[in-house]
Design a protein around this motif. Sequence first.
Motif, short mmCIF file in Angstrom:
data_model
loop_
_atom_site.label_atom_id
_atom_site.label_comp_id
_atom_site.label_asym_id
_atom_site.label_seq_id
_atom_site.Cartn_x
_atom_site.Cartn_y
_atom_site.Cartn_z
N LYS A 72 26.06 100.56 84.09
CA LYS A 72 26.61 99.53 83.02
C LYS A 72 26.17 99.71 81.70
O LYS A 72 25.05 100.33 81.41
N HIS A 73 26.92 99.17 80.80
CA HIS A 73 26.61 99.42 79.23
C HIS A 73 25.14 98.74 79.09
O HIS A 73 24.64 97.75 79.50
N GLY A 74 24.25 99.76 78.24
CA GLY A 74 22.89 99.47 77.81
C GLY A 74 21.92 99.40 78.56
O GLY A 74 20.60 99.05 78.48
N GLU A 75 22.14 100.29 79.87
CA GLU A 75 21.15 100.32 80.87
C GLU A 75 20.16 101.29 80.65
O GLU A 75 20.31 102.04 79.75
N SER A 76 19.06 101.21 81.41
CA SER A 76 17.87 102.33 81.33
C SER A 76 18.36 103.34 82.28
O SER A 76 18.22 103.28 83.46
N VAL A 77 18.46 104.64 81.80
CA VAL A 77 18.82 105.69 82.72
C VAL A 77 17.92 106.98 82.68
O VAL A 77 17.46 107.31 81.41
N VAL A 78 17.45 107.45 83.72
CA VAL A 78 16.69 108.69 83.65
C VAL A 78 17.38 109.49 84.68
O VAL A 78 18.05 109.23 85.59
N ILE A 79 17.39 110.88 83.83
CA ILE A 79 17.85 111.93 84.68
C ILE A 79 17.20 113.33 84.74
O ILE A 79 16.59 113.94 83.98
N SER A 80 16.90 113.78 86.05
CA SER A 80 16.21 114.88 86.18
C SER A 80 17.12 115.97 86.24
O SER A 80 18.45 115.97 86.55
N GLY A 81 16.70 117.24 85.98
CA GLY A 81 17.64 118.19 86.07
C GLY A 81 18.52 118.15 84.96
O GLY A 81 19.56 118.47 84.66
N ALA A 82 17.93 117.37 83.73
CA ALA A 82 18.77 117.10 82.41
C ALA A 82 19.48 118.01 81.75
O ALA A 82 20.27 117.51 80.96
N ALA A 83 18.74 119.23 81.73
CA ALA A 83 19.49 120.27 80.84
C ALA A 83 20.30 121.15 81.75
O ALA A 83 20.97 122.19 81.27
N GLY A 84 20.48 120.93 82.93
CA GLY A 84 21.35 121.63 83.81
C GLY A 84 22.92 121.11 83.54
O GLY A 84 23.10 120.38 82.90
N ALA A 85 23.71 121.72 84.17
CA ALA A 85 25.27 121.57 84.32
C ALA A 85 25.77 120.19 84.42
O ALA A 85 26.14 119.51 83.48
N VAL A 86 25.12 119.59 85.27
CA VAL A 86 25.40 118.18 85.71
C VAL A 86 24.52 117.15 85.02
O VAL A 86 25.27 116.46 84.10
N GLY A 87 23.46 117.54 84.92
CA GLY A 87 22.42 116.58 84.18
C GLY A 87 22.91 116.57 82.58
O GLY A 87 22.84 115.42 82.02
N SER A 88 23.10 117.55 81.92
CA SER A 88 23.54 117.62 80.51
C SER A 88 24.79 116.51 80.32
O SER A 88 24.86 116.03 79.34
N ILE A 89 25.81 116.66 81.37
CA ILE A 89 26.71 115.80 81.16
C ILE A 89 26.51 114.51 81.39
O ILE A 89 27.06 113.40 80.67
N ALA A 90 25.76 114.12 82.31
CA ALA A 90 25.41 112.81 82.95
C ALA A 90 24.83 112.00 81.85
O ALA A 90 25.23 110.95 81.44
N GLU A 143 20.55 117.76 70.38
CA GLU A 143 22.16 118.31 70.45
C GLU A 143 22.88 117.29 70.93
O GLU A 143 24.12 117.02 70.73
N LEU A 144 22.26 116.66 72.30
CA LEU A 144 23.16 116.08 73.25
C LEU A 144 22.76 114.54 73.10
O LEU A 144 23.38 113.51 73.62
N GLY A 145 21.72 113.99 72.21
CA GLY A 145 21.77 112.79 72.12
C GLY A 145 20.76 111.94 73.00
O GLY A 145 20.88 110.49 72.86
N PHE A 146 20.02 112.49 73.90
CA PHE A 146 19.04 111.92 74.78
C PHE A 146 18.30 111.31 73.96
O PHE A 146 17.83 111.83 73.02
N ASP A 165 12.43 124.29 74.84
CA ASP A 165 13.89 124.53 74.41
C ASP A 165 15.02 123.41 75.18
O ASP A 165 15.78 122.95 74.22
N LYS A 166 14.85 123.25 76.26
CA LYS A 166 15.62 122.34 77.13
C LYS A 166 15.45 120.90 76.44
O LYS A 166 16.32 120.26 76.21
N LEU A 167 14.26 120.72 76.36
CA LEU A 167 13.73 119.18 75.70
C LEU A 167 14.51 118.99 74.31
O LEU A 167 15.16 117.96 74.13
N ALA A 168 14.44 120.13 73.75
CA ALA A 168 14.84 119.92 72.18
C ALA A 168 16.51 120.02 72.13
O ALA A 168 16.91 119.03 71.59
N TYR A 169 17.10 120.46 72.93
CA TYR A 169 18.43 120.91 73.16
C TYR A 169 19.06 119.37 73.53
O TYR A 169 19.81 118.73 72.89
N ILE A 170 18.17 118.72 74.60
CA ILE A 170 19.11 117.51 75.06
C ILE A 170 18.72 116.33 74.16
O ILE A 170 19.56 115.66 74.07
#
Lengths: 346, 346
Positions: A145-163, A190-193, A182-187
């Motif tokens: 739902k809009h505005g929720e709190s989300v945690v993603i593991s494998g966050a810089a992987g293929a699925v995680g980065s899109i999720a 670059e990806l707005g996490f 590097d992955k932390l910086a990227y997500i």
Amino acid sequence: MTLQNKQILLAARPTGFPKGSDFRLVTTPVRPLEEGEVLVKAIYLSVDPYMRGRMSEEESYAAPVALGAVMTGAAVGVVLDSKDINYPCGTYLAGEFGWQEYFIGKAASLRLVDPDLAPLSTALGVLGMTGLTAYFGLLEIGELKHGESVVISGAAGAVGSIAGQIAKLYHCSVVGIAGTEDKLAYITEELGFDAAFNYKTTRDYSAKLKELCPKGIDVYFDNVGGAITDAAIPLLNLHGRVPVCGQISQYNLEEPELGPRWLHHLIIKRAKVQGFLVRDFAAKFPKALQQLGQWYGEGKLKFPEQIAEGGIEAAPAAFIGMLHGENLGKQLVRIAPELPSPALMQ
Amino acid sequence: MTLQNKQILLAARPTGFPKGSDFRLVTTPVRPLEEGEVLVKAIYLSVDPYMRGRMSEEESYAAPVALGAVMTGAAVGVVLDSKDINYPCGTYLAGEFGWQEYFIGKAASLRLVDPDLAPLSTALGVLGMTGLTAYFGLLEIGELKHGESVVISGAAGAVGSIAGQIAKLYHCSVVGIAGTEDKLAYITEELGFDAAFNYKTTRDYSAKLKELCPKGIDVYFDNVGGAITDAAIPLLNLHGRVPVCGQISQYNLEEPELGPRWLHHLIIKRAKVQGFLVRDFAAKFPKALQQLGQWYGEGKLKFPEQIAEGGIEAAPAAFIGMLHGENLGKQLVRIAPELPSPALMQ
């Protein structure tokens, strides 16, 4: 001259992490097409965590790859020869080609790809199974739902980065977990996490999650399992949801791991933990691909990918590297140049 | 003469299984009623596994019982005195009275009980929270379908015994797990379970479940957690469901227990594990009670209960016995005779 097909076979069932000797390269002649078949030349091959499961003897949601059989895997490529009038030469197709240079079979099991809409590789990623997995995991299983709190593991992987990016499109607060700076910086950059932490250098996952998720966790998108999941579950909010997409931390263990029991937290929080496979949503693929395509076209979904060069021979090392977390986003293998020369078209 | 109220207070937070000295009996005078309040004399008190959680300091879905406060618990009783014209003397009410002989408060938080429809004790059982828990756990969280394969742990307990009978009303194949031969005989011979096994004398739960559920498990109704749950999860069928109702095997552990990780099974089976509390379904109680009442009236739902005699003083021992599995079905404590004499009405 008969076309020769380089294939990667499963040579041995791995114990722990797979190694090069678990695979074997062979060259076999391409057989003539039968009526209704196509010959597809692979351009990109996708290597993904689920393939580790197929290398094991244990029955899973799909049969294991037999010893001596071609490794299973999705690819995108172009039709070189056709005995199906619906799929003439030059048609681009994606699907289960296996780890080989050429696929022969019915085109009906493959998916048409329009190379003018988006780069070809996106058919294996943001506009393919990867994007669909993130989409259905987060929106259908995760009931985001809009505005929720989300945690993603494998966050810089293929699925995680899109999720994570989809969650941001839902105006959620998104924390990602990955294994290199590097992955932390990227997500985050670059990806707005909103925030991220490194599971390899963080000692207390629970304390870090509490710090980064002061309002608890509404959706924990689980790509990894193990100790990260143990830390996330007790922090779920009332009616929290855990789409279980992958358990990469467990795939290469030689002995099954024990962990703390946490089912009582599900009662306290009336929370749901649910496994899923993207193929169960096949009937909804067209609508989802339309939405993903729109976001992608508007520049709202970035799609990190890493392409291993060296042809099909490079697949085992790319796959093993991905299992060790060496990839940022989607790990692909370039099997052939994107624009085949007329000579290659036979 | 001021009415005296015997109450059981929480005297100490237990380590492991609660013992008698964790409770304290006190007698306090009943205070005068304020406008809008009722004085209710308890007849039956219900003792249930969830109360163990309330004795611990750890915050759960409800605040812990404070040291020195009256133990929390549901009871059914009769109005002795009233300053609420909607609830005159002689009205029967059920609700959160606590472990005491008399409850004073607003009747609005309680539920009207018609003593002519069914025995009074059913208001705490098959036609109360127990029956509703089985109903919503199995049908809403468990999404039970006709003819499925169902396994119920804590099968001879209050909730489990009703859940199993509801599953039989849905023409399911039902396997129960309990801890004495008497319980096994009762649920198979009296309640119609198809099969049952004794978790105290069975060594290999997984092998036994495979034997008794040759078609796998569609719904595992979990009242106990621990090793039984570890064995059930890998046997789930595609799209299996696990309503998590209780974890009684874990409540009295002094140290948290480790168990095998099993989230990968949820992916393989696209299965769901979901905790719930019956109170989340409050809006649907009337319709569910109507259905339960109909089944009960038609003799289709038997409701085993065990009534400890000896008044409120007997509550701690009855509660501790229930935690040790000594009860068959619902464990109640008789606080006062069912038909109060006019003298008792003051």
